[in-house]
Write a protein that holds these residues in place. Structure first.
Motif, PDB file in Angstrom:
ATOM      1  N   UNK A  78       0.824  -1.201   0.000  1.00 45.65           N
ATOM      2  CA  UNK A  78       0.000   0.000   0.000  1.00 45.65           C
ATOM      3  C   UNK A  78       0.859   1.252   0.000  1.00 45.65           C
ATOM      4  N   UNK A  79       1.962   1.235   0.726  1.00 47.64           N
ATOM      5  CA  UNK A  79       2.846   2.393   0.743  1.00 47.64           C
ATOM      6  C   UNK A  79       3.472   2.670  -0.618  1.00 47.64           C
ATOM      7  N   UNK A  80       3.956   1.608  -1.276  1.00 46.77           N
ATOM      8  CA  UNK A  80       4.551   1.770  -2.610  1.00 46.77           C
ATOM      9  C   UNK A  80       3.509   2.254  -3.609  1.00 46.77           C
ATOM     10  N   UNK A  81       2.332   1.632  -3.597  1.00 53.47           N
ATOM     11  CA  UNK A  81       1.288   2.000  -4.555  1.00 53.47           C
ATOM     12  C   UNK A  81       0.787   3.420  -4.318  1.00 53.47           C
ATOM     13  N   UNK A  82       0.616   3.813  -3.053  1.00 59.58           N
ATOM     14  CA  UNK A  82       0.120   5.157  -2.754  1.00 59.58           C
ATOM     15  C   UNK A  82       1.125   6.223  -3.159  1.00 59.58           C
ATOM     16  N   UNK A  83       2.388   6.030  -2.791  1.00 64.72           N
ATOM     17  CA  UNK A  83       3.418   7.019  -3.138  1.00 64.72           C
ATOM     18  C   UNK A  83       3.588   7.118  -4.655  1.00 64.72           C
ATOM     19  N   UNK A  84       3.635   5.981  -5.328  1.00 59.42           N
ATOM     20  CA  UNK A  84       3.810   5.998  -6.783  1.00 59.42           C
ATOM     21  C   UNK A  84       2.632   6.665  -7.475  1.00 59.42           C
ATOM     22  N   UNK A  85       1.414   6.356  -7.029  1.00 57.69           N
ATOM     23  CA  UNK A  85       0.222   6.932  -7.654  1.00 57.69           C
ATOM     24  C   UNK A  85       0.145   8.426  -7.416  1.00 57.69           C
ATOM     25  N   UNK A  86       0.457   8.879  -6.201  1.00 61.14           N
ATOM     26  CA  UNK A  86       0.398  10.312  -5.904  1.00 61.14           C
ATOM     27  C   UNK A  86       1.385  11.095  -6.764  1.00 61.14           C
ATOM     28  N   UNK A  87       2.615  10.603  -6.859  1.00 58.08           N
ATOM     29  CA  UNK A  87       3.620  11.301  -7.674  1.00 58.08           C
ATOM     30  C   UNK A  87       3.242  11.264  -9.141  1.00 58.08           C
ATOM     31  N   UNK A  88       2.785  10.104  -9.613  1.00 56.11           N
ATOM     32  CA  UNK A  88       2.397   9.985 -11.022  1.00 56.11           C
ATOM     33  C   UNK A  88       1.230  10.894 -11.356  1.00 56.11           C
ATOM     34  N   UNK A  89       0.275  11.031 -10.441  1.00 52.91           N
ATOM     35  CA  UNK A  89      -0.883  11.892 -10.696  1.00 52.91           C
ATOM     36  C   UNK A  89      -0.467  13.357 -10.792  1.00 52.91           C
ATOM     37  N   UNK A  90       0.374  13.804  -9.874  1.00 52.23           N
ATOM     38  CA  UNK A  90       0.802  15.207  -9.881  1.00 52.23           C
ATOM     39  C   UNK A  90       1.651  15.508 -11.117  1.00 52.23           C
ATOM     40  N   UNK A  91       2.645  14.660 -11.365  1.00 44.97           N
ATOM     41  CA  UNK A  91       3.523  14.882 -12.520  1.00 44.97           C
ATOM     42  C   UNK A  91       2.753  14.728 -13.821  1.00 44.97           C
ATOM     43  N   UNK A  92       1.869  13.725 -13.892  1.00 46.69           N
ATOM     44  CA  UNK A  92       1.101  13.516 -15.110  1.00 46.69           C
ATOM     45  C   UNK A  92       0.152  14.658 -15.409  1.00 46.69           C
ATOM     46  N   UNK A  93      -0.486  15.208 -14.363  1.00 45.63           N
ATOM     47  CA  UNK A  93      -1.386  16.340 -14.580  1.00 45.63           C
ATOM     48  C   UNK A  93      -0.611  17.565 -15.058  1.00 45.63           C
ATOM     49  N   UNK A  94       0.560  17.823 -14.453  1.00 44.35           N
ATOM     50  CA  UNK A  94       1.388  18.947 -14.902  1.00 44.35           C
ATOM     51  C   UNK A  94       1.853  18.742 -16.344  1.00 44.35           C
ATOM     52  N   UNK A  95       2.219  17.504 -16.684  1.00 48.29           N
ATOM     53  CA  UNK A  95       2.642  17.230 -18.062  1.00 48.29           C
ATOM     54  C   UNK A  95       1.479  17.399 -19.032  1.00 48.29           C
ATOM     55  N   UNK A  96       0.268  17.015 -18.617  1.00 46.95           N
ATOM     56  CA  UNK A  96      -0.905  17.196 -19.481  1.00 46.95           C
ATOM     57  C   UNK A  96      -1.176  18.670 -19.747  1.00 46.95           C
ATOM     58  N   UNK A  97      -1.014  19.501 -18.726  1.00 44.81           N
ATOM     59  CA  UNK A  97      -1.179  20.942 -18.935  1.00 44.81           C
ATOM     60  C   UNK A  97      -0.157  21.478 -19.928  1.00 44.81           C
TER      61      UNK A  97
END
Length: 292
Positions: A78-97
């Motif tokens: 859960x720790x690995x999945x949560x940290x990876x998903x949070x970073x991917x969501x933030x970076x991915x949203x910024x990249x989409x913009x």
């Protein structure tokens, strides 16, 4: 006099959504058959109903056999999945913009994202290992001695594992969210700009609400995939404690056939957590304005 379709009916006389459901059934039914069969076999084996050796006996021994290590593995996964998903969501949203900005930099980001998605996770794990290991490329470029370099690979905080998942999955999130931004948000953003809204207000009140369903769905996919993927954690992580998929694979490959039900039990626990996360994501989507 115009003839309007009755409420609850389409112009063709059928119920709304029924035709779409019938169209996807040829693809959904085989997938549900394979998925349901696999999950059902794992549940039956974990409960002792499909033993490789010995009599059929309903029991929870496969779950209690790993009662000491299983909670720790659940926490690590859960720790690995949560940290990876949070970073991917933030970076991915910024990249989409950046992708939908229309500038030349956005085209570069789109190209990099599209190329990153095609890289297998096994190759990505090897690349991250060669980059972040104590004798890897990054400490050599920085001139840092191996003894002074932090243990990113195989260390206590699973840094290399999270970095690989975040890097790969942020590209996936970026492409999914960028598709939503390009097709739905552009006109609303232009309208808000004409009405005098600044960049921050447009980001807060236009882009984020309209992109939230795509961001939630893509992040859920990333979380579930990261939770059940084993190769990156196996190559870049510690030997103990083990994430759930690594534990399941180790038990399944054990020379002791009695460990197979234990492997099935770990797989069932992983599946149950994934289904719970998907259910929570759908509940969150139902509360959004676009879903209603």
């Amino acid at each position: 006099m115009s003839l309007a379709p009755l409420p609850g009916r389409t112009a063709a006389g059928g119920r709304p959504g029924l035709r779409g459901t019938l169209l996807v059934l040829p693809a959904v039914v085989p997938a549900l058959f394979v998925l349901g069969g696999g999950i059902g076999a794992a549940v039956a084996q974990s409960l002792g109903l499909l033993p490789l050796i010995g009599p059929v006996r309903l029991s929870l021994d496969a779950y209690t056999a790993q009662s000491g290590a299983l909670p720790v593995s659940i926490g690590v996964s859960l720790g690995i999945a949560t940290a990876s998903t949070a970073i991917a969501a933030v970076v991915g949203f910024a990249a989409a913009l950046a992708i939908v900005s229309g500038r030349w930099g956005g085209r570069i980001v789109a190209t990099i994202s599209a190329a990153t998605v095609t890289v297998p996770h096994l190759v990505g794990a090897a690349a991250i290992g060669l980059l972040l290991a104590d004798s890897g490329l990054l400490p050599r470029l920085l001139g840092i001695d191996a003894d002074a370099w932090p243990r990113f690979v195989g260390g206590p905080w699973w840094v290399a594992v999270v970095a690989e998942y975040a890097w790969k999955e942020s590209a996936f999130v970026a492409l999914v969210v960028a598709g939503t931004l390009a097709t739905r948000v552009a006109s609303f953003d232009e309208t808000a700009a004409l009405l005098g809204a600044g960049r921050l207000k447009r980001l807060r009140f236009v882009m984020i609400p309209l992109c939230l369903p795509a961001l939630v769905i893509s992040s859920t996919i990333v979380f579930v995939y990261t939770l059940g993927s084993y190769e990156v954690a196996w190559l870049l992580g510690r030997s103990y404690p083990e994430p759930l998929p690594v534990m399941a694979l180790r038990l399944f490959d054990s020379i002791t056939l009695t460990a197979r039900p234990e492997a099935a039990a770990v797989a069932v626990v992983t599946t149950a957590i994934s289904l719970a996360v998907v259910a929570i994501a759908f509940l969150a989507l139902r509360r959004t304005a676009l879903w209603r």
